[in-house]
Design an enzyme around this catalytic site. Structure first.
Site, PDB file in Angstrom:
ATOM      1  N   TYR A  56      16.959  30.308   9.341  1.00 39.67           N
ATOM      2  CA  TYR A  56      15.647  30.977   9.484  1.00 39.67           C
ATOM      3  C   TYR A  56      15.933  30.860  10.830  1.00 39.67           C
ATOM      4  O   TYR A  56      15.889  30.076  11.780  1.00 39.67           O
ATOM      5  CB  TYR A  56      14.482  29.602   8.581  1.00 39.67           C
ATOM      6  CG  TYR A  56      14.318  30.252   7.096  1.00 39.67           C
ATOM      7  CD1 TYR A  56      14.190  31.224   7.312  1.00 39.67           C
ATOM      8  CD2 TYR A  56      14.595  29.378   6.339  1.00 39.67           C
ATOM      9  CE1 TYR A  56      13.555  31.696   5.628  1.00 39.67           C
ATOM     10  CE2 TYR A  56      13.875  29.528   4.572  1.00 39.67           C
ATOM     11  CZ  TYR A  56      13.332  30.254   4.494  1.00 39.67           C
ATOM     12  OH  TYR A  56      13.305  30.979   2.683  1.00 39.67           O
ATOM     13  N   ARG A 111     -10.281  -0.327  15.459  1.00 36.05           N
ATOM     14  CA  ARG A 111      -9.624   0.316  14.131  1.00 36.05           C
ATOM     15  C   ARG A 111     -10.504  -0.109  12.482  1.00 36.05           C
ATOM     16  O   ARG A 111     -11.641   0.922  12.855  1.00 36.05           O
ATOM     17  CB  ARG A 111      -8.110   0.620  13.633  1.00 36.05           C
ATOM     18  CG  ARG A 111      -8.028   1.858  12.763  1.00 36.05           C
ATOM     19  CD  ARG A 111      -6.279   1.514  12.605  1.00 36.05           C
ATOM     20  NE  ARG A 111      -5.719   0.728  12.375  1.00 36.05           N
ATOM     21  CZ  ARG A 111      -4.884   0.291  11.553  1.00 36.05           C
ATOM     22  NH1 ARG A 111      -4.262   1.465  11.154  1.00 36.05           N
ATOM     23  NH2 ARG A 111      -4.194  -0.519  10.345  1.00 36.05           N
ATOM     24  N   MET A 126      12.986  24.785   2.560  1.00 34.94           N
ATOM     25  CA  MET A 126      12.360  23.712   1.811  1.00 34.94           C
ATOM     26  C   MET A 126      13.079  22.981   0.773  1.00 34.94           C
ATOM     27  O   MET A 126      12.298  21.992   0.286  1.00 34.94           O
ATOM     28  CB  MET A 126      11.767  24.933   0.250  1.00 34.94           C
ATOM     29  CG  MET A 126      10.999  24.234  -0.400  1.00 34.94           C
ATOM     30  SD  MET A 126       9.387  25.167  -2.019  1.00 34.94           S
ATOM     31  CE  MET A 126       8.570  26.079  -0.342  1.00 34.94           C
ATOM     32  N   LYS A 161       1.217  -1.087   0.102  1.00 34.09           N
ATOM     33  CA  LYS A 161       0.063  -0.234  -0.017  1.00 34.09           C
ATOM     34  C   LYS A 161       0.535   1.186  -0.242  1.00 34.09           C
ATOM     35  O   LYS A 161       1.929   0.979  -0.007  1.00 34.09           O
ATOM     36  CB  LYS A 161      -1.188   0.134   1.624  1.00 34.09           C
ATOM     37  CG  LYS A 161      -0.492  -0.111   2.492  1.00 34.09           C
ATOM     38  CD  LYS A 161      -1.690  -0.503   3.407  1.00 34.09           C
ATOM     39  CE  LYS A 161      -0.666  -0.475   5.016  1.00 34.09           C
ATOM     40  NZ  LYS A 161      -1.221   0.216   6.089  1.00 34.09           N
TER      41      LYS A 161
HETATM   42  C1  LIG Z   1      -4.157  -5.033   8.608  1.00 32.46           C
HETATM   43  C2  LIG Z   1      -2.872  -4.926   7.516  1.00 32.46           C
HETATM   44  N1  LIG Z   1      -1.398  -5.633   7.561  1.00 32.46           N
HETATM   45  C3  LIG Z   1      -0.640  -5.331   7.395  1.00 32.46           C
HETATM   46  C4  LIG Z   1       0.332  -4.558   7.707  1.00 32.46           C
HETATM   47  C5  LIG Z   1       1.893  -4.180   7.455  1.00 32.46           C
HETATM   48  O1  LIG Z   1       2.604  -3.710   8.453  1.00 32.46           O
HETATM   49  P1  LIG Z   1       3.719  -3.076   8.309  1.00 32.46           P
HETATM   50  O2  LIG Z   1       4.033  -2.713   7.738  1.00 32.46           O
HETATM   51  O3  LIG Z   1       4.252  -2.486  10.467  1.00 32.46           O
HETATM   52  O4  LIG Z   1       4.817  -4.521   8.492  1.00 32.46           O
HETATM   53  C6  LIG Z   1      -0.629  -3.499   7.733  1.00 32.46           C
HETATM   54  C7  LIG Z   1      -0.370  -1.626   7.820  1.00 32.46           C
HETATM   55  O5  LIG Z   1      -0.416  -1.186   8.155  1.00 32.46           O
HETATM   56  C8  LIG Z   1      -1.883  -3.763   8.190  1.00 32.46           C
HETATM   57  O6  LIG Z   1      -2.999  -2.585   7.979  1.00 32.46           O
END
Ligand SMILES: Cc1ncc(COP(=O)(O)O)c(C=O)c1O
Length: 373
Positions: free
Chosen positions: A264, A141, A312, A43
């Site tokens: 700065y 969550r 920047m 992701k």
């Molecule tokens: C449901 C779920 N599984 C696995 C992962 C991977 O976690 P990590 O990057 O800590 O290995 C995430 C990351 O946020 C997640 O949300």
């Protein structure tokens, strides 16, 4: 002789991503899992490293399941990985069902409402479509909470009509092996699995969870950050390789006298005569402003302090102790990499490696290397 100068050669700040290190990290995680399959979490554009380059490497290494957060990430990944199972962690929202089917994306079902939605869609298509069931075991969550899960147990046939692939849950504190939450979540996950009427494979461990031992492995590991070099446990040795290296060029060298300020706000004042290298990497590149007078950079093999505020496009580095021949305009400084690791930089900035990597700027000229063995 004709030499070709590339954009990478002349870039003021550049990012090298070593896909070989990602391969080694994947193999290391597989080894830790001892034969249990290992998925890859790609992701947020593979945590900033580039899903289009990382996903094929994981697949070559034998990875058969990739996780993303959002549906649009999943659709893009489907083009890159046409044969691989792609699962979408953020769930199936109303009106998106057809996109899941069209691109063969597996939704992670996070609520009773989503179970009903996916069942009804399966009914409409006349197919038992694949899905994963996410139960919450302490993160609060995403996923079914305890009351919702009890309702599922008390309500006959509520899970019927779906091709359930995995039961999953996510650990909240696995990077702290001594945290009692790990055992609590494991116990809740065990209970859920035991009472679930449908036989499903199970997955609990993220990167850190994989290092908590066999009890956490179940049928699938789901690492993200460890693939990208992040340490599995805070405060312990990091067994992962760092795949990224950011280099900035020195734009100027100047000498400031004791008592003069730099940057700065005049927030840093020289305590001695100091040589300052102005280096091309700033907050527009994702170099966090919290690293003002707190970051480090490696110049000619010497670890130096970032002094004054991050601007920047530039940082200012105290190179007084670097041999003069090493700290010269045009010279290359390691801003992030094997010496100044993402975790060390994140600690100095009061954040985590995840935020640092996913915030890498788009201005770096990127270069991928891959030493397949
Ligand atoms: C449901 C779920 N599984 C696995 C992962 C991977 O976690 P990590 O990057 O800590 O290995 C995430 C990351 O946020 C997640 O949300």
């Amino acid at each position: 002789m004709v030499t070709t100068t590339t954009a990478f050669d002349v870039a003021l700040s550049r990012l090298t991503i070593d896909l070989g290190a990602v391969r080694r990290n994947y193999r290391r995680l597989c080894q830790e899992l001892g034969g249990v399959p290992c998925a890859g979490v790609v992701k947020a554009d593979a945590y900033g490293l580039g899903a289009d380059r990382v996903a094929p490497v994981l697949i070559e290494e034998g990875c058969r399941l990739l996780f993303v957060a959002t549906l649009d990430e999943a659709v893009r990944l489907r083009q890159i990985a046409p044969e691989t199972v792609v699962a979408c962690l953020n769930g199936v929202l109303a009106g998106t069902e057809e996109v899941f089917l069209e691109h063969e994306i597996v939704p992670v079902i996070n609520s009773l409402e989503q179970i009903a939605r996916w069942r009804s869609y399966c009914g409409k298509t006349g197919e038992k479509l694949p899905a994963m069931l996410h139960v919450d075991t302490g993160m609060n969550r995403l996923g079914l909470d305890e009351r919702e899960f009890d309702w599922v147990l008390e309500t006959p046939n509520v899970l019927d009509g779906i091709d359930w692939q995995y039961l999953i849950s996510h650990l909240a504190a696995a990077d702290d092996p001594d945290n009692p939450m790990n055992a609590e979540q494991l116990n809740r996950f065990r209970r859920v699995r035991q009472y679930l009427p449908h036989k499903m494979k199970a997955s609990l461990a993220n990167s850190s969870g994989i290092f908590l031992g066999k009890a956490f492995h179940y049928d699938l590991g789901r690492p993200g950050i460890a693939l990208y070099g992040g340490r599995p446990a805070a405060g312990r040795d990091n067994p992962m390789d760092c795949p990224i290296r950011i280099e900035g060029r020195i734009l100027q060298i100047r000498t400031v006298e004791a008592g003069w300020t730099v940057g700065y706000g005049g927030s840093w004042r020289a305590g001695r005569e100091t040589r300052i290298a102005t280096v091309a990497a700033g907050y527009a590149d994702g170099y966090l402003r919290h690293l003002s007078s707190a970051g480090r950079a490696a110049v000619g093999g010497v670890l130096c302090d970032v002094v004054g505020r991050v601007s920047m496009d530039m940082i200012t580095v105290d190179v007084t102790d670097v041999p003069a021949a090493e700290a010269v305009p045009g010279g290359v400084v390691e801003v992030l990499g094997p010496t100044v690791t993402p975790d060390a930089m994140a600690d100095a900035a009061g954040t985590i490696g995840y935020e640092l990597l996913t915030g890498l700027g788009s201005r770096y000229v990127r270069h991928y290397v891959d030493d397949v063995e």
